[in-house]
Design a protein around this motif. Structure first.
Motif, PDB file in Angstrom:
ATOM      1  N   GLU A 163      14.632  45.394  10.240  1.00  0.00           N
ATOM      2  CA  GLU A 163      13.955  46.031  11.262  1.00  0.00           C
ATOM      3  C   GLU A 163      12.650  45.864  11.150  1.00  0.00           C
ATOM      4  O   GLU A 163      11.807  45.673  12.124  1.00  0.00           O
ATOM      5  N   ALA A 164      12.058  45.854  10.018  1.00  0.00           N
ATOM      6  CA  ALA A 164      10.415  45.864   9.863  1.00  0.00           C
ATOM      7  C   ALA A 164      10.024  44.313   9.892  1.00  0.00           C
ATOM      8  O   ALA A 164       8.879  44.304  10.023  1.00  0.00           O
ATOM      9  N   THR A 165      10.857  43.535   9.462  1.00  0.00           N
ATOM     10  CA  THR A 165      10.421  41.970   9.470  1.00  0.00           C
ATOM     11  C   THR A 165      10.799  41.072  10.692  1.00  0.00           C
ATOM     12  O   THR A 165       9.990  40.000  10.996  1.00  0.00           O
ATOM     13  N   CYS A 166      11.648  41.718  11.168  1.00  0.00           N
ATOM     14  CA  CYS A 166      12.359  40.635  12.420  1.00  0.00           C
ATOM     15  C   CYS A 166      11.157  40.540  13.470  1.00  0.00           C
ATOM     16  O   CYS A 166      10.814  41.422  13.853  1.00  0.00           O
ATOM     17  N   PRO A 167      10.974  39.157  13.863  1.00  0.00           N
ATOM     18  CA  PRO A 167      10.047  39.300  15.119  1.00  0.00           C
ATOM     19  C   PRO A 167      10.467  40.145  16.129  1.00  0.00           C
ATOM     20  O   PRO A 167      11.846  39.757  16.579  1.00  0.00           O
ATOM     21  N   PRO A 168       9.709  40.415  17.159  1.00  0.00           N
ATOM     22  CA  PRO A 168      10.019  41.265  18.222  1.00  0.00           C
ATOM     23  C   PRO A 168      10.842  40.332  19.262  1.00  0.00           C
ATOM     24  O   PRO A 168      11.673  40.991  19.807  1.00  0.00           O
ATOM     25  N   ASP A 169      10.801  39.117  19.129  1.00  0.00           N
ATOM     26  CA  ASP A 169      11.504  38.430  20.163  1.00  0.00           C
ATOM     27  C   ASP A 169      12.965  37.849  19.563  1.00  0.00           C
ATOM     28  O   ASP A 169      13.664  37.061  20.280  1.00  0.00           O
ATOM     29  N   MET A 170      13.244  38.295  18.340  1.00  0.00           N
ATOM     30  CA  MET A 170      14.574  37.847  17.769  1.00  0.00           C
ATOM     31  C   MET A 170      15.376  39.031  17.368  1.00  0.00           C
ATOM     32  O   MET A 170      14.885  40.037  17.414  1.00  0.00           O
ATOM     33  N   ARG A 171      16.431  38.903  17.032  1.00  0.00           N
ATOM     34  CA  ARG A 171      17.475  39.658  16.552  1.00  0.00           C
ATOM     35  C   ARG A 171      18.031  39.471  15.480  1.00  0.00           C
ATOM     36  O   ARG A 171      18.214  38.056  15.267  1.00  0.00           O
ATOM     37  N   TRP A 172      18.614  40.028  14.600  1.00  0.00           N
ATOM     38  CA  TRP A 172      19.217  39.709  13.454  1.00  0.00           C
ATOM     39  C   TRP A 172      20.733  40.670  13.201  1.00  0.00           C
ATOM     40  O   TRP A 172      20.959  41.476  13.724  1.00  0.00           O
ATOM     41  N   LEU A 173      21.753  39.841  12.529  1.00  0.00           N
ATOM     42  CA  LEU A 173      22.699  40.089  12.498  1.00  0.00           C
ATOM     43  C   LEU A 173      23.214  40.027  10.998  1.00  0.00           C
ATOM     44  O   LEU A 173      23.232  38.745  10.475  1.00  0.00           O
ATOM     45  N   PRO A 174      23.830  40.751   9.951  1.00  0.00           N
ATOM     46  CA  PRO A 174      24.284  40.499   8.699  1.00  0.00           C
ATOM     47  C   PRO A 174      25.578  39.532   8.897  1.00  0.00           C
ATOM     48  O   PRO A 174      26.357  39.805   9.805  1.00  0.00           O
TER      49      PRO A 174
END
Length: 152
Positions: free
Chosen positions: A82-93
């Motif tokens: 949440e703290a590292t992912c760029p605002p235009d990207m999303r992350w999923l494990p």
């Protein structure tokens, strides 16, 4: 800055802020509440929580269950992401590779760490994780693999 990181900074500046943020964070994903974690640190490339040794997370030999440790590791990774992912990207494990190295005889400090180079390799982003007892023994270590893609 992500809304989660902004909230962390705002709330932890208050008296009892880390405790309050820990409760809120645990409610976001209710399975985090099952290990009664407390958030220790959240910033780009670092997330850290403590999983206390309580009866509810112990196994049949009285140590912190390996899956409770993994739950703490995933929570730490979520803070980092949440703290590292760029605002235009999303992350999923997309996976977790861990080794159980020793008995977890005390509360565990679960840490997730990454580097800018790790994130430059998106969409596959490896996050290094470890769980450590109060005496410094690493009991669980490994990698959580993230899939980081543009938001649609």
């Amino acid at each position: 800055m992500s809304s989660t990181l902004a909230l962390y900074k705002k709330i932890t500046a208050l008296p009892q802020g880390k405790r309050i943020f820990s409760v809120l964070f645990s409610q976001k994903a209710p399975y985090f509440a099952s290990v009664h974690l407390s958030v220790e640190e959240m910033k780009p490339h670092l997330g850290q929580v403590v999983v206390p040794k309580r009866r509810s997370v112990q196994n049949h030999i009285g140590t912190v269950h390996a899956i409770a440790a993994c739950n703490g590791l995933e929570a730490a990774m979520g803070l980092l992401a949440e703290a590292t992912c760029p605002p235009d990207m999303r992350w999923l494990p997309k996976g977790m590779d861990v080794q159980y190295l020793a008995k977890s005889t005390t509360s565990l400090t679960c840490t997730a760490e990454s580097t800018e180079a790790d994130w430059a390799g998106a969409p596959d982003v490896p996050i290094t994780v470890k769980a450590v007892t109060k005496d410094g023994t690493v009991t669980v270590a490994g990698t959580i693999h993230l899939w980081v893609v543009p938001k649609k």
